[in-house]
Enzyme design. Sequence first.
Site, PDB file in Angstrom:
ATOM      1  N   GLU A  95       2.445  -1.805  -7.259  1.00 54.86           N
ATOM      2  CA  GLU A  95       1.071  -2.231  -6.993  1.00 54.86           C
ATOM      3  C   GLU A  95       0.139  -1.035  -7.191  1.00 54.86           C
ATOM      4  O   GLU A  95       0.576   0.060  -7.545  1.00 54.86           O
ATOM      5  CB  GLU A  95       0.937  -2.805  -5.574  1.00 54.86           C
ATOM      6  CG  GLU A  95       1.408  -1.866  -4.492  1.00 54.86           C
ATOM      7  CD  GLU A  95       1.465  -2.516  -3.126  1.00 54.86           C
ATOM      8  OE1 GLU A  95       1.054  -3.684  -2.985  1.00 54.86           O
ATOM      9  OE2 GLU A  95       1.937  -1.863  -2.177  1.00 54.86           O
ATOM     10  N   ASP A 114      -5.196   3.695   1.411  1.00 60.63           N
ATOM     11  CA  ASP A 114      -5.428   3.408  -0.010  1.00 60.63           C
ATOM     12  C   ASP A 114      -6.486   4.319  -0.613  1.00 60.63           C
ATOM     13  O   ASP A 114      -7.416   3.851  -1.295  1.00 60.63           O
ATOM     14  CB  ASP A 114      -5.842   1.945  -0.196  1.00 60.63           C
ATOM     15  CG  ASP A 114      -4.944   0.978   0.541  1.00 60.63           C
ATOM     16  OD1 ASP A 114      -3.735   1.247   0.610  1.00 60.63           O
ATOM     17  OD2 ASP A 114      -5.440  -0.035   1.059  1.00 60.63           O
TER      18      ASP A 114
END
Length: 560
Positions: free
Chosen positions: A189, A15
């Site tokens: 997302e 991420d």
Amino acid sequence: MTLIQNPIIPGMAPDPSIIRVADDYYIATSTFHWTPGVQIFHSTDLVNWELLTYALTQDEVNLRGTNTPAGIWAPHLSYDSQTHKFWLAYSHMQNMAGREFNADSFAISADSIQGPWSAPIYLTSIGFDPALFHDEDGKHYLSILEWETRDGYQAPGHIVIAEVDLEHGGIIGNWHRVTTGFTTRGCAEAPQIYHHNDYYYLLIAAGGTGYAHGIEMGRSRQIFGPYEPNPTGEPIITSSPQHLFSLGDPDAGHFERFDPRAPMQKAGHGSLVQTPTGEWYVAHLMSRPLPNKPLNPLGRETALQKMRWTTDGWLQMADGSNLAKLTTPAPSDYSSPKQTHTADIHTDFTAKVVDHHFMTPYHQQTTDWVNITEHPEHLRIYGQNSLFSQFNPAIMGTRATALTYTSQTALTFHPTHYSQTAGLGLYYDANNWLYVRLCQADTEDRTVLRILQAKLGERIDHRITVDIPDGHVALKIDYHDGWAQVSYQLPQQAEWSVLEAPIDVSYLSDEGVNGEPGEIGGFTGLFNFIGAVDAYQHVSFADFDYYTVKNYETEDLTHE
């Protein structure tokens, strides 16, 4: 032309959120159940990266009892050029049972990337993956996934945007639902907002955290939309470029998209940065599987792809494709001949502080159980809970960063109770690990060396034992493509001795562990560790002479 070799940050570094401030680049990555929370890496050239610091170091969050793969998710790093402050937004995922996904999101700020960081400001509990955008007019906006729990609704939910109060916390006005994704992959997302040439661009992750992962893009003249999707209808970066329709699938490994020939898998969840010379790059996560197996021991790592803007104002990879590569062109002003960083670790504990690569699961490193002063030039670890504990295991771990490597240590330990142990091991989470440890013999009359293993929560006690007469031994684990060979060396020995046959530890991978029901397992990654256990009185300790991890990865990283 110099090529950047991916991953630029090997091992658990998922991420990635990348920014540039002046001539310095920074990347923040997730840490899940590991502390300190939120790794921050630094580079001056986009090519060579080093671990610089952590953001959550003062018990800002309580990670005890965290189930895999919850914890600290998707930190977003930003810089407000008007106030000259660094900002970090993150989610603390507390519960994933029943696919409720209860997460609280916070923001912290600092005048320096190395802190000190402010106390957390509460933002929202609407979902996860928060990102801050500092607009030119001084307003601040929060984008995040609104997690959907109702039956029959588009899962996992909407990407939403709202103005946010960074002084006092909380949302100003209403949330604006802007999209459920810009392609048919679904599972939108990790939304991040950028402003370029009169457009607001929304970069999102899609396709789930598995083999169909990708990065999508939309744009709007207004920050709250409406956002038009990239006209290609496909991700701008992915490891699986074939068209996919998976709307309604809240998240999936998409194992059907696993390509056994591909050295890079799962490319997705990215963020955008511009160099001082006007070149553009996306940092994104990726995985490297074991040969011909859909298992990823190293978790999700960080990679870079060079990008360019098309004449009609859309972002695409510099080579015109959307297939993530293991190499990408370095910035035009990069002058060094090659990457110089190494992920090897060696510490002999002669410094006055513990090496900052060490992390601990579930709780903080505190001097009541780990210190470097009581026995100079050694790391002393006091035993705490068993390794099955999600509360207080006495583990000092470092990220595994290659598929072939050796970890090694030497220690002195004198157990006085059968529950006291110390040694070297491999660790994924409290249910999955391998531990070669000094302990008492079952007869409680001598110190021996044995292997203890946890696989999907099952305790496996290997019966082969070796006497360690004076309580001092060197230990070594040779890891190769999911197999672990354990060796030892007594003080009087010139050579290493093998303890037992190689052990299959390929299950110590994202897909091999038993995460929350309904999930594919985990998405953190394998660690090497030294540690101690004392379920008797918490008084026994082990003194470690050194700790070394040497990588031997030899595959040609330029192969596509």
